[in-house]
Design an enzyme around this catalytic site. Sequence first.
Site, PDB file in Angstrom:
ATOM      1  N   ASP A   1      -6.210   5.381  -4.839  1.00  0.00           N
ATOM      2  CA  ASP A   1      -6.250   4.218  -3.944  1.00  0.00           C
ATOM      3  C   ASP A   1      -5.051   3.353  -4.332  1.00  0.00           C
ATOM      4  O   ASP A   1      -5.051   2.730  -5.401  1.00  0.00           O
ATOM      5  CB  ASP A   1      -7.564   3.440  -4.097  1.00  0.00           C
ATOM      6  CG  ASP A   1      -7.746   2.466  -2.929  1.00  0.00           C
ATOM      7  OD1 ASP A   1      -6.730   2.124  -2.289  1.00  0.00           O
ATOM      8  OD2 ASP A   1      -8.890   2.059  -2.655  1.00  0.00           O
TER       9      ASP A   1
ATOM     10  N   ILE B   1      -3.795   0.522  -3.180  1.00  0.00           N
ATOM     11  CA  ILE B   1      -4.273  -0.857  -3.412  1.00  0.00           C
ATOM     12  C   ILE B   1      -5.743  -0.885  -3.038  1.00  0.00           C
ATOM     13  O   ILE B   1      -6.102  -0.826  -1.869  1.00  0.00           O
ATOM     14  CB  ILE B   1      -3.536  -1.915  -2.574  1.00  0.00           C
ATOM     15  CG1 ILE B   1      -2.067  -1.996  -2.982  1.00  0.00           C
ATOM     16  CG2 ILE B   1      -4.191  -3.291  -2.786  1.00  0.00           C
ATOM     17  CD1 ILE B   1      -1.320  -3.159  -2.352  1.00  0.00           C
TER      18      ILE B   1
ATOM     19  N   ASP C   1     -12.167   5.238  -3.865  1.00  0.00           N
ATOM     20  CA  ASP C   1     -12.717   3.912  -4.185  1.00  0.00           C
ATOM     21  C   ASP C   1     -13.581   3.929  -5.442  1.00  0.00           C
ATOM     22  O   ASP C   1     -14.028   2.864  -5.884  1.00  0.00           O
ATOM     23  CB  ASP C   1     -13.548   3.374  -3.007  1.00  0.00           C
ATOM     24  CG  ASP C   1     -12.662   2.740  -1.949  1.00  0.00           C
ATOM     25  OD1 ASP C   1     -11.624   2.175  -2.319  1.00  0.00           O
ATOM     26  OD2 ASP C   1     -13.007   2.826  -0.750  1.00  0.00           O
TER      27      ASP C   1
ATOM     28  N   ASP D   1       0.829  -1.220   0.000  1.00  0.00           N
ATOM     29  CA  ASP D   1       0.000   0.000   0.000  1.00  0.00           C
ATOM     30  C   ASP D   1       0.857   1.261   0.000  1.00  0.00           C
ATOM     31  O   ASP D   1       0.710   2.139  -0.844  1.00  0.00           O
ATOM     32  CB  ASP D   1      -0.845   0.056   1.291  1.00  0.00           C
ATOM     33  CG  ASP D   1      -2.239  -0.483   1.085  1.00  0.00           C
ATOM     34  OD1 ASP D   1      -2.805  -0.263   0.011  1.00  0.00           O
ATOM     35  OD2 ASP D   1      -2.749  -1.132   2.018  1.00  0.00           O
TER      36      ASP D   1
HETATM   37  P1  AMP Z   1     -14.669  -4.146  -2.887  1.00  0.00           P
HETATM   38  O1  AMP Z   1     -13.424  -4.898  -3.181  1.00  0.00           O
HETATM   39  O2  AMP Z   1     -15.401  -3.688  -4.087  1.00  0.00           O
HETATM   40  O3  AMP Z   1     -15.526  -4.848  -1.907  1.00  0.00           O
HETATM   41  O4  AMP Z   1     -14.252  -2.773  -2.220  1.00  0.00           O
HETATM   42  C1  AMP Z   1     -13.039  -2.587  -1.588  1.00  0.00           C
HETATM   43  C2  AMP Z   1     -13.119  -1.295  -0.855  1.00  0.00           C
HETATM   44  O5  AMP Z   1     -14.191  -1.341   0.056  1.00  0.00           O
HETATM   45  C3  AMP Z   1     -11.909  -1.001  -0.002  1.00  0.00           C
HETATM   46  O6  AMP Z   1     -10.988  -0.235  -0.696  1.00  0.00           O
HETATM   47  C4  AMP Z   1     -12.457  -0.239   1.169  1.00  0.00           C
HETATM   48  O7  AMP Z   1     -12.155   1.130   1.083  1.00  0.00           O
HETATM   49  C5  AMP Z   1     -13.941  -0.384   1.048  1.00  0.00           C
HETATM   50  N1  AMP Z   1     -14.561  -0.828   2.310  1.00  0.00           N
HETATM   51  C6  AMP Z   1     -13.972  -1.122   3.465  1.00  0.00           C
HETATM   52  N2  AMP Z   1     -14.891  -1.427   4.411  1.00  0.00           N
HETATM   53  C7  AMP Z   1     -16.085  -1.324   3.822  1.00  0.00           C
HETATM   54  C8  AMP Z   1     -17.425  -1.502   4.264  1.00  0.00           C
HETATM   55  N3  AMP Z   1     -17.707  -1.869   5.499  1.00  0.00           N
HETATM   56  N4  AMP Z   1     -18.409  -1.296   3.376  1.00  0.00           N
HETATM   57  C9  AMP Z   1     -18.155  -0.941   2.123  1.00  0.00           C
HETATM   58  N5  AMP Z   1     -16.896  -0.758   1.637  1.00  0.00           N
HETATM   59  C10 AMP Z   1     -15.879  -0.941   2.478  1.00  0.00           C
HETATM   60 MG    MG Z   2     -10.111   0.955  -1.731  1.00  0.00          MG
END
Ligand code: AMP
Ligand code: MG
Length: 427
Positions: free
Chosen positions: A212, A214, A363, A124
Amino acid sequence: MAWWGVTTAVVGRLPSIIIKNHHPSSPFCIKSSSNHYSVHILLDNNNNSIKLKSNSYSVATAAATFSCCSAAMSFSYGYDKQQQLIAAKKAVSLAARLCQKVQKGLLQSDVQSKSDKSPVTVADYGSQVLVSFVLQKELPAQAFSLVAEEDSGDLRKEESQETLQRITKLVNDTIANDGTYNVLPMSEAQVLTIIDCGTSEGGPNGQHWVLDPIDGTKGFLRGDQYAIALGLLDEGKVVLGVLACPNLPLESIRSQHQNAADKVGCLFSAQLGCGTYMESLNGSPPVKVHVSDTENSEEASFFESYEAAHSSHSLSGSIAKKLGVKAPPVRIDSQAKYGALSRGDGAIYLRFPNKGYREKIWDHAAGYIVIAEAGGVASDAGGKPLDFSKGRYLDLDTGIIVTNQKLMPALLKAVQDSLNEQALPSL
Ligand code: AMP
Ligand code: MG
Protein backbone atom coordinates in the site's frame (compact mmCIF):
# COMPACT_ATOMS: atom_id res chain seq x y z
CA MET A 1 40.67 -23.56 -4.30
CA ALA A 2 38.83 -20.29 -4.69
CA TRP A 3 35.28 -19.76 -3.58
CA TRP A 4 32.68 -20.19 -6.23
CA GLY A 5 30.66 -17.13 -7.18
CA VAL A 6 27.17 -17.64 -5.83
CA THR A 7 23.99 -15.88 -6.80
CA THR A 8 20.41 -16.65 -5.95
CA ALA A 9 17.50 -16.58 -8.28
CA VAL A 10 13.97 -17.79 -8.58
CA VAL A 11 13.33 -19.95 -11.59
CA GLY A 12 9.65 -20.29 -12.23
CA ARG A 13 8.23 -20.41 -8.73
CA LEU A 14 11.16 -22.24 -7.22
CA PRO A 15 14.10 -20.59 -5.52
CA SER A 16 17.48 -21.48 -6.98
CA ILE A 17 21.08 -21.08 -6.09
CA ILE A 18 23.37 -20.65 -9.05
CA ILE A 19 27.02 -21.52 -8.64
CA LYS A 20 29.00 -19.78 -11.32
CA ASN A 21 32.42 -20.61 -12.77
CA HIS A 22 32.09 -24.24 -11.86
CA HIS A 23 34.53 -26.38 -13.79
CA PRO A 24 32.50 -29.01 -15.65
CA SER A 25 34.91 -31.79 -14.77
CA SER A 26 34.92 -31.05 -11.03
CA PRO A 27 33.24 -33.63 -8.84
CA PHE A 28 30.14 -32.27 -7.19
CA CYS A 29 27.88 -33.45 -4.45
CA ILE A 30 25.11 -31.93 -2.42
CA LYS A 31 23.50 -32.87 0.82
CA SER A 32 20.43 -31.39 2.41
CA SER A 33 20.17 -30.67 6.12
CA SER A 34 16.39 -30.86 6.26
CA ASN A 35 14.03 -33.74 5.65
CA HIS A 36 11.38 -31.47 4.19
CA TYR A 37 13.73 -30.05 1.67
CA SER A 38 14.43 -31.33 -1.79
CA VAL A 39 17.12 -30.09 -4.09
CA HIS A 40 17.54 -30.64 -7.81
CA ILE A 41 20.83 -30.14 -9.57
CA LEU A 42 20.66 -28.74 -13.07
CA LEU A 43 23.95 -28.81 -14.89
CA ASP A 44 24.72 -26.25 -17.48
CA ASN A 45 28.05 -26.91 -19.09
CA ASN A 46 27.78 -24.13 -21.62
CA ASN A 47 28.40 -21.35 -19.15
CA ASN A 48 29.98 -23.50 -16.48
CA SER A 49 27.28 -22.89 -13.95
CA ILE A 50 25.27 -25.21 -11.75
CA LYS A 51 21.76 -24.44 -10.75
CA LEU A 52 20.33 -25.87 -7.53
CA LYS A 53 16.60 -25.73 -7.30
CA SER A 54 14.82 -26.27 -3.98
CA ASN A 55 11.17 -26.96 -3.35
CA SER A 56 10.26 -24.08 -1.06
CA TYR A 57 11.39 -20.96 0.70
CA SER A 58 9.36 -22.03 3.70
CA VAL A 59 12.37 -24.11 4.68
CA ALA A 60 14.43 -20.98 4.55
CA THR A 61 16.35 -21.89 7.65
CA ALA A 62 17.55 -25.15 6.16
CA ALA A 63 21.11 -24.88 5.02
CA ALA A 64 22.44 -26.86 2.08
CA THR A 65 26.06 -27.85 2.24
CA PHE A 66 27.89 -28.04 -1.02
CA SER A 67 31.22 -29.63 -1.50
CA CYS A 68 33.17 -29.30 -4.62
CA CYS A 69 36.71 -30.73 -4.95
CA SER A 70 38.45 -29.69 -1.77
CA ALA A 71 36.44 -26.49 -1.30
CA ALA A 72 33.46 -26.71 1.03
CA MET A 73 30.93 -24.01 1.11
CA SER A 74 27.86 -23.47 3.22
CA PHE A 75 24.96 -21.53 1.99
CA SER A 76 21.89 -20.58 3.95
CA TYR A 77 18.71 -19.04 2.66
CA GLY A 78 19.06 -16.72 5.64
CA TYR A 79 21.18 -14.61 3.32
CA ASP A 80 18.19 -14.07 1.05
CA LYS A 81 15.92 -13.12 3.91
CA GLN A 82 18.42 -10.59 5.21
CA GLN A 83 18.68 -9.02 1.76
CA GLN A 84 14.90 -8.85 1.51
CA LEU A 85 14.61 -7.07 4.85
CA ILE A 86 17.30 -4.54 3.92
CA ALA A 87 15.62 -3.94 0.55
CA ALA A 88 12.15 -3.54 2.08
CA LYS A 89 13.35 -1.06 4.70
CA LYS A 90 15.23 0.95 2.11
CA ALA A 91 12.22 0.95 -0.23
CA VAL A 92 9.68 2.29 2.27
CA SER A 93 12.15 4.79 3.73
CA LEU A 94 12.76 6.34 0.32
CA ALA A 95 9.02 6.34 -0.45
CA ALA A 96 8.40 8.02 2.93
CA ARG A 97 10.75 10.84 1.96
CA LEU A 98 8.74 11.50 -1.19
CA CYS A 99 5.46 11.42 0.74
CA GLN A 100 6.79 13.76 3.44
CA LYS A 101 7.81 16.28 0.80
CA VAL A 102 4.39 16.17 -0.86
CA GLN A 103 2.50 16.38 2.46
CA LYS A 104 4.61 19.35 3.59
CA GLY A 105 3.84 21.18 0.34
CA LEU A 106 0.17 20.35 0.70
CA LEU A 107 -0.06 21.70 4.23
CA GLN A 108 1.92 24.85 3.46
CA SER A 109 -0.02 25.73 0.34
CA ASP A 110 -2.70 28.40 0.72
CA VAL A 111 -4.14 27.60 -2.66
CA GLN A 112 -4.46 23.84 -2.30
CA SER A 113 -7.86 22.85 -1.06
CA LYS A 114 -7.69 20.00 1.45
CA SER A 115 -10.36 18.15 -0.44
CA ASP A 116 -8.19 18.24 -3.58
CA LYS A 117 -7.09 14.64 -4.20
CA SER A 118 -4.22 15.54 -6.55
CA PRO A 119 -1.38 15.67 -3.98
CA VAL A 120 -2.25 12.28 -2.65
CA THR A 121 -2.45 10.95 -6.18
CA VAL A 122 1.03 12.20 -6.96
CA ALA A 123 2.41 10.79 -3.71
CA ASP A 124 0.59 7.44 -4.09
CA TYR A 125 2.03 6.80 -7.53
CA GLY A 126 5.45 8.22 -6.61
CA SER A 127 5.65 5.98 -3.55
CA GLN A 128 4.69 2.91 -5.60
CA VAL A 129 7.33 3.71 -8.24
CA LEU A 130 10.07 4.10 -5.62
CA VAL A 131 9.23 0.90 -3.73
CA SER A 132 9.09 -1.09 -6.95
CA PHE A 133 12.34 0.50 -8.18
CA VAL A 134 14.29 -0.13 -4.95
CA LEU A 135 13.14 -3.75 -4.57
CA GLN A 136 14.21 -4.57 -8.10
CA LYS A 137 17.54 -2.74 -7.71
CA GLU A 138 18.35 -4.37 -4.37
CA LEU A 139 17.19 -7.88 -5.29
CA PRO A 140 18.21 -8.24 -8.94
CA ALA A 141 18.53 -12.01 -8.83
CA GLN A 142 15.06 -12.68 -7.42
CA ALA A 143 11.89 -13.02 -9.46
CA PHE A 144 9.72 -9.99 -8.81
CA SER A 145 5.99 -10.11 -8.19
CA LEU A 146 4.20 -7.13 -6.66
CA VAL A 147 0.57 -6.82 -5.56
CA ALA A 148 0.04 -3.08 -5.18
CA GLU A 149 -2.87 -0.69 -4.99
CA GLU A 150 -2.19 1.53 -8.00
CA ASP A 151 -2.05 0.93 -11.75
CA SER A 152 -1.21 3.30 -14.58
CA GLY A 153 -4.66 3.32 -16.27
CA ASP A 154 -5.73 6.85 -15.27
CA LEU A 155 -2.25 8.26 -15.70
CA ARG A 156 -2.16 7.26 -19.36
CA LYS A 157 -5.11 9.56 -20.13
CA GLU A 158 -4.50 12.83 -21.96
CA GLU A 159 -5.62 14.99 -19.02
CA SER A 160 -3.10 13.31 -16.67
CA GLN A 161 -0.03 14.49 -18.60
CA GLU A 162 0.84 17.16 -16.05
CA THR A 163 0.35 14.81 -13.10
CA LEU A 164 2.63 12.25 -14.76
CA GLN A 165 5.29 14.92 -15.24
CA ARG A 166 5.05 15.87 -11.55
CA ILE A 167 5.35 12.24 -10.44
CA THR A 168 8.34 11.65 -12.70
CA LYS A 169 10.14 14.74 -11.38
CA LEU A 170 9.40 13.84 -7.75
CA VAL A 171 10.67 10.29 -8.21
CA ASN A 172 13.85 11.40 -10.01
CA ASP A 173 14.55 14.14 -7.45
CA THR A 174 14.10 11.69 -4.55
CA ILE A 175 16.47 9.14 -6.10
CA ALA A 176 19.06 11.84 -6.93
CA ASN A 177 18.91 13.42 -3.43
CA ASP A 178 19.30 10.02 -1.80
CA GLY A 179 22.39 9.26 -3.88
CA THR A 180 22.40 5.47 -3.41
CA TYR A 181 21.56 4.62 -6.99
CA ASN A 182 23.67 5.91 -9.83
CA VAL A 183 21.02 5.76 -12.53
CA LEU A 184 19.80 7.95 -15.36
CA PRO A 185 16.57 9.84 -14.60
CA MET A 186 13.45 7.80 -15.36
CA SER A 187 11.36 8.78 -18.36
CA GLU A 188 7.58 9.17 -18.09
CA ALA A 189 7.17 5.93 -20.03
CA GLN A 190 9.41 4.11 -17.53
CA VAL A 191 7.37 5.51 -14.65
CA LEU A 192 4.18 4.09 -16.20
CA THR A 193 5.83 0.73 -16.75
CA ILE A 194 7.16 0.47 -13.23
CA ILE A 195 3.76 1.39 -11.73
CA ASP A 196 2.29 -1.57 -13.60
CA CYS A 197 4.78 -3.95 -11.99
CA GLY A 198 2.20 -3.91 -9.17
CA THR A 199 -0.59 -5.71 -10.99
CA SER A 200 0.21 -9.20 -9.69
CA GLU A 201 -2.71 -11.23 -8.36
CA GLY A 202 -0.71 -12.76 -5.48
CA GLY A 203 -2.10 -16.12 -4.39
CA PRO A 204 -0.95 -19.24 -2.56
CA ASN A 205 2.18 -20.05 -4.57
CA GLY A 206 5.62 -18.47 -4.63
CA GLN A 207 6.64 -15.10 -3.26
CA HIS A 208 4.76 -11.83 -3.73
CA TRP A 209 5.47 -8.38 -2.36
CA VAL A 210 2.30 -6.61 -1.16
CA LEU A 211 2.25 -2.81 -1.13
CA ASP A 212 0.00 0.00 0.00
CA PRO A 213 2.01 3.02 -1.23
CA ILE A 214 0.00 5.38 1.01
CA ASP A 215 -2.25 3.70 3.51
CA GLY A 216 -4.60 6.20 5.15
CA THR A 217 -4.95 8.71 2.32
CA LYS A 218 -7.55 10.65 4.31
CA GLY A 219 -5.05 11.06 7.14
CA PHE A 220 -2.39 12.09 4.63
CA LEU A 221 -4.65 14.88 3.34
CA ARG A 222 -5.54 16.02 6.86
CA GLY A 223 -1.84 16.16 7.82
CA ASP A 224 -2.36 13.24 10.22
CA GLN A 225 -1.22 9.63 10.27
CA TYR A 226 -0.51 7.53 7.18
CA ALA A 227 1.83 4.63 6.41
CA ILE A 228 3.80 3.11 3.57
CA ALA A 229 3.06 -0.58 4.11
CA LEU A 230 5.05 -3.37 2.47
CA GLY A 231 4.67 -7.08 3.15
CA LEU A 232 6.08 -10.24 1.61
CA LEU A 233 4.03 -13.39 1.06
CA ASP A 234 5.70 -16.77 0.76
CA GLU A 235 3.39 -19.64 -0.21
CA GLY A 236 0.40 -17.54 0.92
CA LYS A 237 1.81 -16.61 4.35
CA VAL A 238 3.17 -13.22 5.39
CA VAL A 239 6.88 -13.70 6.17
CA LEU A 240 8.08 -10.11 6.25
CA GLY A 241 6.50 -6.72 6.87
CA VAL A 242 7.71 -3.14 7.10
CA LEU A 243 5.67 -0.08 8.03
CA ALA A 244 6.97 3.44 7.55
CA CYS A 245 4.87 5.83 9.63
CA PRO A 246 6.27 9.32 8.96
CA ASN A 247 4.01 11.15 11.42
CA LEU A 248 3.92 8.64 14.27
CA PRO A 249 5.72 9.91 17.41
CA LEU A 250 8.78 7.89 18.40
CA GLU A 251 7.51 7.80 21.96
CA SER A 252 4.27 6.12 22.91
CA ILE A 253 1.28 8.17 21.88
CA ARG A 254 0.10 7.76 25.48
CA SER A 255 3.25 9.52 26.64
CA GLN A 256 2.73 12.67 28.68
CA HIS A 257 6.30 13.86 28.06
CA GLN A 258 6.61 17.40 26.89
CA ASN A 259 7.60 17.57 23.22
CA ALA A 260 6.98 13.82 22.88
CA ALA A 261 4.94 14.52 19.76
CA ASP A 262 7.77 16.58 18.23
CA LYS A 263 9.96 13.61 17.38
CA VAL A 264 8.09 11.69 14.73
CA GLY A 265 8.83 9.14 12.01
CA CYS A 266 8.83 5.42 12.88
CA LEU A 267 9.90 2.39 10.88
CA PHE A 268 8.56 -0.97 12.10
CA SER A 269 9.97 -4.20 10.68
CA ALA A 270 9.21 -7.84 11.28
CA GLN A 271 10.29 -11.18 9.85
CA LEU A 272 8.80 -14.57 10.58
CA GLY A 273 10.37 -15.96 13.75
CA CYS A 274 12.60 -12.93 14.32
CA GLY A 275 10.46 -10.49 16.31
CA THR A 276 9.36 -6.93 15.57
CA TYR A 277 11.68 -3.94 15.70
CA MET A 278 11.18 -0.21 15.64
CA GLU A 279 13.65 2.44 14.57
CA SER A 280 13.50 6.08 13.63
CA LEU A 281 12.96 6.86 9.94
CA ASN A 282 15.96 9.17 10.26
CA GLY A 283 18.12 6.22 11.24
CA SER A 284 18.61 4.86 14.77
CA PRO A 285 19.44 1.37 16.04
CA PRO A 286 16.36 -0.90 15.83
CA VAL A 287 14.77 -1.67 19.21
CA LYS A 288 12.75 -4.84 19.78
CA VAL A 289 9.13 -4.08 20.62
CA HIS A 290 6.37 -6.08 22.28
CA VAL A 291 2.61 -5.72 22.51
CA SER A 292 1.02 -4.74 25.83
CA ASP A 293 0.89 -7.75 28.15
CA THR A 294 -2.08 -6.55 30.16
CA GLU A 295 -4.57 -9.23 31.13
CA ASN A 296 -7.01 -6.72 32.52
CA SER A 297 -9.42 -5.55 29.85
CA GLU A 298 -10.51 -2.63 32.04
CA GLU A 299 -7.10 -1.02 31.68
CA ALA A 300 -6.79 -1.80 27.96
CA SER A 301 -7.19 1.15 25.62
CA PHE A 302 -8.27 0.49 22.05
CA PHE A 303 -7.53 1.80 18.57
CA GLU A 304 -9.92 2.24 15.68
CA SER A 305 -10.16 4.13 12.37
CA TYR A 306 -10.38 7.88 12.50
CA GLU A 307 -12.92 7.64 9.68
CA ALA A 308 -16.28 6.36 10.91
CA ALA A 309 -17.02 5.28 7.32
CA HIS A 310 -14.17 2.72 7.52
CA SER A 311 -15.20 1.06 10.78
CA SER A 312 -18.31 1.17 12.96
CA HIS A 313 -17.54 3.32 16.00
CA SER A 314 -20.80 2.32 17.67
CA LEU A 315 -20.03 -1.40 17.46
CA SER A 316 -16.52 -0.90 18.87
CA GLY A 317 -18.03 1.26 21.62
CA SER A 318 -20.39 -1.56 22.56
CA ILE A 319 -17.51 -4.10 22.63
CA ALA A 320 -15.36 -1.79 24.76
CA LYS A 321 -18.24 -1.34 27.19
CA LYS A 322 -18.64 -5.11 27.58
CA LEU A 323 -14.92 -5.38 28.32
CA GLY A 324 -15.10 -2.57 30.86
CA VAL A 325 -12.57 -0.46 28.94
CA LYS A 326 -12.34 2.93 30.65
CA ALA A 327 -10.14 4.92 28.28
CA PRO A 328 -11.70 6.66 25.27
CA PRO A 329 -10.92 5.16 21.82
CA VAL A 330 -7.69 6.22 20.12
CA ARG A 331 -8.68 7.10 16.55
CA ILE A 332 -5.87 7.26 14.01
CA ASP A 333 -5.57 6.49 10.30
CA SER A 334 -3.76 3.67 8.54
CA GLN A 335 -1.67 0.69 9.63
CA ALA A 336 0.13 3.06 12.00
CA LYS A 337 -2.44 1.50 14.38
CA TYR A 338 -0.70 -1.90 14.05
CA GLY A 339 2.68 -0.23 14.63
CA ALA A 340 1.52 1.66 17.72
CA LEU A 341 -0.12 -1.50 19.07
CA SER A 342 3.04 -3.57 18.49
CA ARG A 343 4.94 -1.39 20.97
CA GLY A 344 2.12 -1.40 23.54
CA ASP A 345 0.67 2.09 23.01
CA GLY A 346 -2.73 0.44 23.42
CA ALA A 347 -3.92 -3.16 23.76
CA ILE A 348 -6.74 -3.63 21.23
CA TYR A 349 -7.50 -2.68 17.61
CA LEU A 350 -11.07 -3.07 16.33
CA ARG A 351 -12.10 -2.78 12.69
CA PHE A 352 -15.68 -3.32 11.50
CA PRO A 353 -16.28 -2.04 7.96
CA ASN A 354 -19.75 -1.76 6.47
CA LYS A 355 -21.31 -4.99 5.26
CA GLY A 356 -20.13 -5.83 1.76
CA TYR A 357 -16.79 -4.00 1.99
CA ARG A 358 -13.96 -6.25 0.82
CA GLU A 359 -10.66 -5.76 2.64
CA LYS A 360 -7.54 -5.68 0.43
CA ILE A 361 -4.43 -7.63 1.40
CA TRP A 362 -2.21 -4.52 1.19
CA ASP A 363 -4.23 -2.86 3.98
CA HIS A 364 -3.21 -5.56 6.48
CA ALA A 365 -0.27 -7.74 5.32
CA ALA A 366 2.56 -5.68 6.84
CA GLY A 367 0.56 -4.86 9.98
CA TYR A 368 -0.38 -8.51 10.47
CA ILE A 369 3.22 -9.72 10.85
CA VAL A 370 4.32 -6.63 12.78
CA ILE A 371 1.69 -7.56 15.38
CA ALA A 372 2.26 -11.32 15.30
CA GLU A 373 6.02 -11.03 15.76
CA ALA A 374 5.51 -8.57 18.63
CA GLY A 375 3.54 -11.27 20.47
CA GLY A 376 0.05 -10.19 19.42
CA VAL A 377 -2.64 -11.83 17.37
CA ALA A 378 -4.86 -10.53 14.57
CA SER A 379 -7.91 -12.47 13.43
CA ASP A 380 -11.28 -11.97 11.85
CA ALA A 381 -14.26 -11.37 14.13
CA GLY A 382 -14.83 -15.12 14.39
CA GLY A 383 -11.26 -15.77 15.60
CA LYS A 384 -9.93 -17.18 12.33
CA PRO A 385 -6.42 -16.09 11.26
CA LEU A 386 -6.37 -13.72 8.28
CA ASP A 387 -5.80 -15.59 5.02
CA PHE A 388 -3.54 -13.74 2.58
CA SER A 389 -3.42 -16.56 0.03
CA LYS A 390 -6.67 -15.79 -1.82
CA GLY A 391 -5.42 -13.09 -4.19
CA ARG A 392 -5.83 -9.33 -3.86
CA TYR A 393 -8.69 -9.53 -1.32
CA LEU A 394 -9.03 -10.99 2.16
CA ASP A 395 -11.92 -13.35 2.63
CA LEU A 396 -13.29 -12.22 5.97
CA ASP A 397 -15.89 -12.92 8.58
CA THR A 398 -17.32 -9.52 9.59
CA GLY A 399 -14.27 -7.59 10.79
CA ILE A 400 -10.70 -7.62 12.09
CA ILE A 401 -9.71 -7.71 15.75
CA VAL A 402 -6.21 -7.45 17.20
CA THR A 403 -4.90 -7.85 20.73
CA ASN A 404 -2.47 -9.83 22.88
CA GLN A 405 -2.82 -13.59 23.41
CA LYS A 406 -4.21 -13.25 26.93
CA LEU A 407 -7.01 -10.81 26.09
CA MET A 408 -8.11 -12.53 22.89
CA PRO A 409 -10.64 -14.99 24.44
CA ALA A 410 -12.45 -12.21 26.33
CA LEU A 411 -12.33 -9.94 23.28
CA LEU A 412 -13.76 -12.65 21.03
CA LYS A 413 -16.64 -13.20 23.44
CA ALA A 414 -17.41 -9.48 23.68
CA VAL A 415 -17.28 -9.19 19.87
CA GLN A 416 -19.63 -12.14 19.35
CA ASP A 417 -22.06 -10.87 22.02
CA SER A 418 -22.12 -7.38 20.47
CA LEU A 419 -22.57 -8.75 16.97
CA ASN A 420 -25.44 -10.97 18.13
CA GLU A 421 -27.13 -8.03 19.87
CA GLN A 422 -26.73 -5.94 16.75
CA ALA A 423 -28.32 -8.68 14.67
CA LEU A 424 -31.42 -8.77 16.90
CA PRO A 425 -34.34 -6.69 15.62
CA SER A 426 -34.71 -3.60 17.81
CA LEU A 427 -37.82 -3.64 20.01
P1 AMP B 1 -7.99 3.36 8.18
O1 AMP B 1 -7.08 4.53 8.03
O2 AMP B 1 -7.54 2.35 9.16
O3 AMP B 1 -9.40 3.77 8.36
O4 AMP B 1 -7.93 2.54 6.83
C1 AMP B 1 -7.53 3.10 5.63
C2 AMP B 1 -7.87 2.12 4.55
O5 AMP B 1 -9.25 1.85 4.58
C3 AMP B 1 -7.61 2.63 3.16
O6 AMP B 1 -6.35 2.27 2.72
C4 AMP B 1 -8.67 1.99 2.32
O7 AMP B 1 -8.15 0.95 1.54
C5 AMP B 1 -9.61 1.38 3.32
N1 AMP B 1 -11.01 1.74 3.05
C6 AMP B 1 -11.50 2.53 2.10
N2 AMP B 1 -12.85 2.57 2.14
C7 AMP B 1 -13.21 1.78 3.16
C8 AMP B 1 -14.47 1.39 3.71
N3 AMP B 1 -15.61 1.85 3.24
N4 AMP B 1 -14.45 0.55 4.76
C9 AMP B 1 -13.32 0.09 5.27
N5 AMP B 1 -12.09 0.43 4.79
C10 AMP B 1 -12.04 1.25 3.74
MG1 MG C 1 -4.79 1.44 2.33
